[in-house]
Design an enzyme around this catalytic site. Structure first.
Site, PDB file in Angstrom:
ATOM      1  N   ASP A 346       0.857  -1.187   0.000  1.00  0.00           N
ATOM      2  CA  ASP A 346       0.000   0.000   0.000  1.00  0.00           C
ATOM      3  C   ASP A 346       0.894   1.240   0.000  1.00  0.00           C
ATOM      4  O   ASP A 346       2.119   1.121  -0.014  1.00  0.00           O
ATOM      5  CB  ASP A 346      -0.932  -0.005   1.227  1.00  0.00           C
ATOM      6  CG  ASP A 346      -0.169   0.173   2.532  1.00  0.00           C
ATOM      7  OD1 ASP A 346       1.075   0.258   2.512  1.00  0.00           O
ATOM      8  OD2 ASP A 346      -0.821   0.236   3.587  1.00  0.00           O
ATOM      9  N   ASP A 348       1.397   4.731   2.301  1.00  0.00           N
ATOM     10  CA  ASP A 348       0.973   5.370   3.553  1.00  0.00           C
ATOM     11  C   ASP A 348       1.360   6.852   3.553  1.00  0.00           C
ATOM     12  O   ASP A 348       2.475   7.202   3.157  1.00  0.00           O
ATOM     13  CB  ASP A 348       1.670   4.678   4.734  1.00  0.00           C
ATOM     14  CG  ASP A 348       1.503   3.159   4.704  1.00  0.00           C
ATOM     15  OD1 ASP A 348       0.423   2.692   5.080  1.00  0.00           O
ATOM     16  OD2 ASP A 348       2.450   2.464   4.274  1.00  0.00           O
ATOM     17  N   ASP A 396      -3.256   4.453   2.646  1.00  0.00           N
ATOM     18  CA  ASP A 396      -3.578   4.734   4.052  1.00  0.00           C
ATOM     19  C   ASP A 396      -3.305   6.197   4.337  1.00  0.00           C
ATOM     20  O   ASP A 396      -2.171   6.660   4.186  1.00  0.00           O
ATOM     21  CB  ASP A 396      -2.703   3.872   4.980  1.00  0.00           C
ATOM     22  CG  ASP A 396      -3.252   2.464   5.156  1.00  0.00           C
ATOM     23  OD1 ASP A 396      -4.280   2.150   4.527  1.00  0.00           O
ATOM     24  OD2 ASP A 396      -2.657   1.697   5.927  1.00  0.00           O
TER      25      ASP A 396
HETATM   26  P1  UTP Z   1       2.146  -1.041   6.521  1.00  0.00           P
HETATM   27  O1  UTP Z   1       1.256  -2.171   6.931  1.00  0.00           O
HETATM   28  O2  UTP Z   1       1.713  -0.197   5.378  1.00  0.00           O
HETATM   29  O3  UTP Z   1       3.585  -1.663   6.294  1.00  0.00           O
HETATM   30  O4  UTP Z   1       2.316  -0.129   7.798  1.00  0.00           O
HETATM   31  P2  UTP Z   1       4.799  -1.130   5.436  1.00  0.00           P
HETATM   32  O5  UTP Z   1       5.955  -1.163   6.325  1.00  0.00           O
HETATM   33  O6  UTP Z   1       4.453   0.159   4.771  1.00  0.00           O
HETATM   34  O7  UTP Z   1       5.009  -2.247   4.348  1.00  0.00           O
HETATM   35  P3  UTP Z   1       4.094  -2.559   3.069  1.00  0.00           P
HETATM   36  O8  UTP Z   1       3.006  -1.565   3.020  1.00  0.00           O
HETATM   37  O9  UTP Z   1       3.610  -3.952   3.301  1.00  0.00           O
HETATM   38  O10 UTP Z   1       4.979  -2.473   1.907  1.00  0.00           O
HETATM   39  C1  UTP Z   1       3.235   0.931   7.883  1.00  0.00           C
HETATM   40  C2  UTP Z   1       3.495   1.216   9.319  1.00  0.00           C
HETATM   41  O11 UTP Z   1       2.372   1.825   9.906  1.00  0.00           O
HETATM   42  C3  UTP Z   1       2.220   1.395  11.230  1.00  0.00           C
HETATM   43  C4  UTP Z   1       3.183   0.275  11.466  1.00  0.00           C
HETATM   44  O12 UTP Z   1       4.224   0.729  12.250  1.00  0.00           O
HETATM   45  C5  UTP Z   1       3.723  -0.044  10.100  1.00  0.00           C
HETATM   46  O13 UTP Z   1       5.070  -0.362  10.159  1.00  0.00           O
HETATM   47  N1  UTP Z   1       0.828   0.984  11.458  1.00  0.00           N
HETATM   48  C6  UTP Z   1       0.135   0.318  10.508  1.00  0.00           C
HETATM   49  C7  UTP Z   1       0.233   1.291  12.640  1.00  0.00           C
HETATM   50  O14 UTP Z   1       0.846   1.910  13.503  1.00  0.00           O
HETATM   51  N2  UTP Z   1      -1.071   0.910  12.850  1.00  0.00           N
HETATM   52  C8  UTP Z   1      -1.782   0.249  11.925  1.00  0.00           C
HETATM   53  O15 UTP Z   1      -2.950  -0.076  12.141  1.00  0.00           O
HETATM   54  C9  UTP Z   1      -1.155  -0.062  10.721  1.00  0.00           C
HETATM   55 MG    MG Z   2       2.704   0.442   3.683  1.00  0.00          MG
END
Ligand code: UTP
Ligand code: MG
Length: 472
Positions: A346, A348, A396
């Site tokens: 995703d 963020d 996100d």
């Molecule tokens: P992601 O699930 O998007 O992971 O959450 P990522 O590291 O970007 O890897 P991808 O997307 O699989 O490539 C990003 C960060 O947001 C925080 C977590 O720390 C996570 O590392 N997070 C995510 C939260 O704090 N709460 C949530 O509900 C989801």
């Molecule tokens: Mg992510």
């Protein structure tokens, strides 16, 4: 594919006992030409034994290395076998020898590889028994620290630097599968054990090639070490193979790949006897959440990874929409892309605006979604898949009050293991509580303010770890 064998085993070192008896440890061999003038070697007898030491000294000299019999200030490299860095340092202390900052303490594998190569090979982390700590700022404090710092790996990911350069992928891939399987089976303890093990191996600057390399590495429980040993010996793990062929694992993997489907739903579908998504989609008795409906509708798009280019393009759209309502807002890409990843599941974003009021913050995201919805309708785009010229991407969006932006940025940058460990560190080592919003000092009973991530690390007494070093 089996891993390369330990270099120690690749060099035939000849009949040890018989020949070495003829060579005293104090034997001088002036007849050999010294090819590598800058190197002055000393081979440590401790744990190696007199005969093997004498044998290695003779061999090294024949290969053009200068090897001294006695310890002296001219020594540049100390070679040891079966000794840890701290053991060598302790021994040096016992000899009243002050280790200069130039002195290299090396495992015998370096000498053997060098002799096999006919030239001194590059000293990497796997050879070096201690590493010099250049990470500290060159302040007067540095003068007080010993020139050689024992390589101690922290159990906390927030005290390790983990880039995307993973030297131990063969092991971490295996651990990821096992951790996921334990997660599917709701075995939190084992799941965490394998996630921690994968995390610590990702931070190593060298590849593990023998069990000796695992000594002193934290977070490697017996269960984990068994898997490492098996992979070293056979090139693969039978347990991982079994998991990959396991029907339950395969089904859960498939079901959770649908956006909005978690463990509970997967469990339900699995118990109902489902093994494919097509059959599930056709079951009229099943009720899907709006997220799951979107998950099925855009399944192909969502399972294919988001590229950095796509993420940048989404970033432009997000900024454009956010600035329509809050022109002063900062929009920062967080998550994996901020850590330097080239692909993600995703994209963020963290949004924050100086001087924004509570209601601005509450209303922003609904307004942005509304704007996009209107644009979609105006452009005539619909959810129809045929001939579509667009791709569904998971985005996100997080909005936070301006004074909390540092905490939100740290919290949403990840990785998840890094976040888990920095919180655990705060709780257990500092008696503080850290989350995506704030840092609370339980001893002083106050919230600690921070304008930047650097300040949060400083509050916690941690060296700053850059986002691209947080790929734990
Ligand atoms: P992601 O699930 O998007 O992971 O959450 P990522 O590291 O970007 O890897 P991808 O997307 O699989 O490539 C990003 C960060 O947001 C925080 C977590 O720390 C996570 O590392 N997070 C995510 C939260 O704090 N709460 C949530 O509900 C989801
Ligand atoms: Mg992510």
């Amino acid at each position: 594919m089996p891993l390369p064998t330990n270099p120690l085993q690749m060099v035939h070192l000849g009949p040890r006992k018989k020949r070495s008896r003829q060579m005293g440890a104090s034997m001088v061999c002036p007849s050999h030409d010294v090819k590598f003038q800058d190197l002055v070697l000393y081979i440590l007898e401790k744990k190696m034994g007199t005969t093997r030491r004498a044998f290695l000294m003779e061999l090294a000299r024949r290969k053009g290395f200068r090897v001294e019999n006695e310890l002296s200030d001219s020594i540049t490299h100390i070679v040891a076998e079966n000794n840890s860095g701290s053991e060598v340092l302790e021994w040096l202390q016992g000899q009243n020898h002050k280790a200069s900052s130039q002195l290299e303490l090396l495992d015998v594998s370096w000498l053997i590889e060098s002799m096999a190569a006919g030239t001194p090979v590059e000293m990497t982390g796997k050879h070096q028994l201690v590493k010099r700590d250049y990470s500290a700022s060159p302040s007067p404090e540095l003068q007080k620290t010993p020139p050689l710092v024992i390589k101690k790996i922290s159990q906390y990911a927030c005290q390790r630097r983990t880039t995307l350069n993973n030297c131990n992928q063969i092991f971490t891939d295996a651990f990821d599968v096992l951790a996921e399987n334990y997660e599917f089976r709701e075995n939190e303890v084992f799941c965490l054990a394998f996630m921690r093990a994968a995390s610590v191996l990702k931070s190593l600057p060298f590849t593990i090639i023998s069990m000796k390399d695992t000594e002193g590495i934290p977070c490697l429980e017996d269960k984990v070490k068994c898997i490492i040993e098996e992979i070293i010996e056979d090139g693969e793990s039978s347990e991982v193979k079994a998991v990959l062929n396991d029907e339950r694992y395969q089904s859960f993997k498939l079901f959770t790949s649908v956006f909005g489907v978690g463990l509970k739903t997967s469990e339900k579908w699995f118990r109902m006897g489902y093994r494919t998504l097509n059959k599930i989609k056709l079951d009229k008795t099943l009720k899907f959440t709006p997220m799951q409906k979107a998950g099925f509708l855009y399944y192909e798009d969502l399972v294919s990874c988001v590229t950095r280019e796509e993420a940048e393009a989404v970033g432009m759209l997000v900024k454009e929409a956010v600035w329509a309502f809050l022109p002063e807002a900062f929009v920062t890409m967080t998550g994996g892309f901020r850590r330097g990843k080239k692909i993600g599941h995703d994209v963020d974003f963290l949004i924050t605006s100086p001087g924004s009021r509570d209601e601005d913050e509450e209303q922003l995201l609904p307004k942005v979604i509304n704007l996009w919805e209107r644009k979609r309708v105006d452009s005539g785009k619909c959810s129809q898949q045929e001939g579509k010229t667009w791709k569904a991407i998971r985005v996100d969006l997080v909005m936070c009050p301006y004074e909390r932006r540092a905490f939100a940025l740290l919290g949403w940058t990840g990785s998840r293991q890094f976040e888990r460990d920095i919180r655990r560190y705060a709780t257990h080592e500092r008696k503080m509580i850290l989350d995506n919003h704030a840092l609370y000092d339980k001893t002083k009973k106050i919230f600690l303010k921070a304008e930047s991530e650097e300040e949060i690390f400083a509050h916690l007494g941690l060296d700053y770890i850059e986002p691209w070093e947080r790929n734990a």
